[in-house]
Design a protein around this motif. Sequence first.
Motif, PDB file in Angstrom:
ATOM      1  N   HIS A 179       0.894  -1.420  -0.236  1.00 56.17           N
ATOM      2  CA  HIS A 179      -0.373   0.068  -0.036  1.00 56.17           C
ATOM      3  C   HIS A 179       1.055   1.568  -0.402  1.00 56.17           C
ATOM      4  CE1 HIS A 179      -3.155  -2.586   1.217  1.00 56.17           C
ATOM      5  NE2 HIS A 179      -2.587  -3.186   1.960  1.00 56.17           N
ATOM      6  N   CYS A 215      -4.961   5.797   0.479  1.00 58.92           N
ATOM      7  CA  CYS A 215      -3.915   4.822  -0.124  1.00 58.92           C
ATOM      8  C   CYS A 215      -3.503   5.068  -1.879  1.00 58.92           C
ATOM      9  CB  CYS A 215      -3.991   3.597  -0.225  1.00 58.92           C
ATOM     10  SG  CYS A 215      -3.422   1.766  -0.616  1.00 58.92           S
ATOM     11  N   GLN A 217      -1.447   3.481  -3.601  1.00 61.40           N
ATOM     12  CA  GLN A 217      -1.260   2.447  -4.023  1.00 61.40           C
ATOM     13  C   GLN A 217      -2.114   1.659  -5.005  1.00 61.40           C
ATOM     14  OE1 GLN A 217       2.296   1.897  -4.897  1.00 61.40           O
ATOM     15  NE2 GLN A 217       1.763   0.489  -6.703  1.00 61.40           N
ATOM     16  N   CYS A 219      -3.906  -1.173  -4.790  1.00 64.45           N
ATOM     17  CA  CYS A 219      -3.710  -2.797  -3.925  1.00 64.45           C
ATOM     18  C   CYS A 219      -5.074  -3.666  -3.870  1.00 64.45           C
ATOM     19  CB  CYS A 219      -4.008  -1.878  -2.184  1.00 64.45           C
ATOM     20  SG  CYS A 219      -4.543  -1.263  -1.889  1.00 64.45           S
ATOM     21  N   HIS A 223      -9.128  -0.672  -3.462  1.00 67.96           N
ATOM     22  CA  HIS A 223      -7.965   0.020  -3.694  1.00 67.96           C
ATOM     23  C   HIS A 223      -8.809   1.596  -3.612  1.00 67.96           C
ATOM     24  CE1 HIS A 223      -5.236   3.144  -4.690  1.00 67.96           C
ATOM     25  NE2 HIS A 223      -5.427   3.357  -5.076  1.00 67.96           N
ATOM     26  N   MET A 226     -10.012   2.964   0.322  1.00 70.78           N
ATOM     27  CA  MET A 226      -8.843   2.607   1.270  1.00 70.78           C
ATOM     28  C   MET A 226      -8.645   4.208   2.116  1.00 70.78           C
ATOM     29  SD  MET A 226      -5.460   0.707   1.751  1.00 70.78           S
ATOM     30  CE  MET A 226      -4.514   0.826   3.354  1.00 70.78           C
TER      31      MET A 226
HETATM   32 CU   LIG Z   1      -3.577   0.029  -0.049  1.00 69.56          CU
END
Ligand SMILES: [Cu+2]
Length: 258
Positions: A179, A215, A217, A219, A223, A226
Amino acid sequence: MVPEYGLWLPPDISTHGYQVDRLINVLHWFMALLFVGWGIFFTYCLFKFRARTGHRANYELPNAKISKWAEVAVAGFEVVLLFGLALPVWSQVKSDFPTDEDNPLRIRVIGEQFAWNFHYAGPDGIHGRTSPELMKADNLIGLDMSDPDAADDLVTNNWMHIPKNKKIVCDVSTKDVIHSFWIPVLRVKQDAIPGMSIPVWFEATEHGDKFQVACAQLCGNNHYTMKGDLTIYESEETFNEWYESMAGDGEDEEEEEE
Ligand SMILES: [Cu+2]
């Protein structure tokens, strides 16, 4: 204060953020200049060296000195960007960590699909032991409550709390995939790598509610969900009041369970 994120950079409320913003701004103006400059030069060449009566189209410049020196100047300016603007702020955030004298607040940040957990050490300043075997729905980071250091700890999910005008050190890790811990208004972004705990530090200069933790990234499928909230308290005292109220609640709940 709920920040207006707007169309350009989000508001900056960190002590080091102006350096990041300066780099981003200079870089974008420089790229705009290059884009326009090379565009004009390209258009000029299309007309100047086109095939027409008495002329054959030719890709070789009769005199390439100007463009050569322009290339050298661009490379030189990029060296200035790197060593003058980028590396100083990078070394500040990644190397010059607050010392014990600064008395920073250390928070463990643990990412997971798809949430951020924040582990506070409490008054003793020591994070209790954690273990993957103890992880379950009501103990997301696997905190070992039999460890005396864990007694005053607090874990929050998707809600980070910090005081302003205090150096904060986050030890960033993850339970599953990679992440990236991101607080846009604080200009903080640090990848969370499985099996590693990576420190990053910052200091907030404004207080307020509902800043965003994200976040950065990709993921997994969720995602985009997040994200957490960040509350910044006006002083360490108000932060401690919040902490005490939460830590108190935690103990009560446990007693009820027993
Ligand atoms: Cu993430």
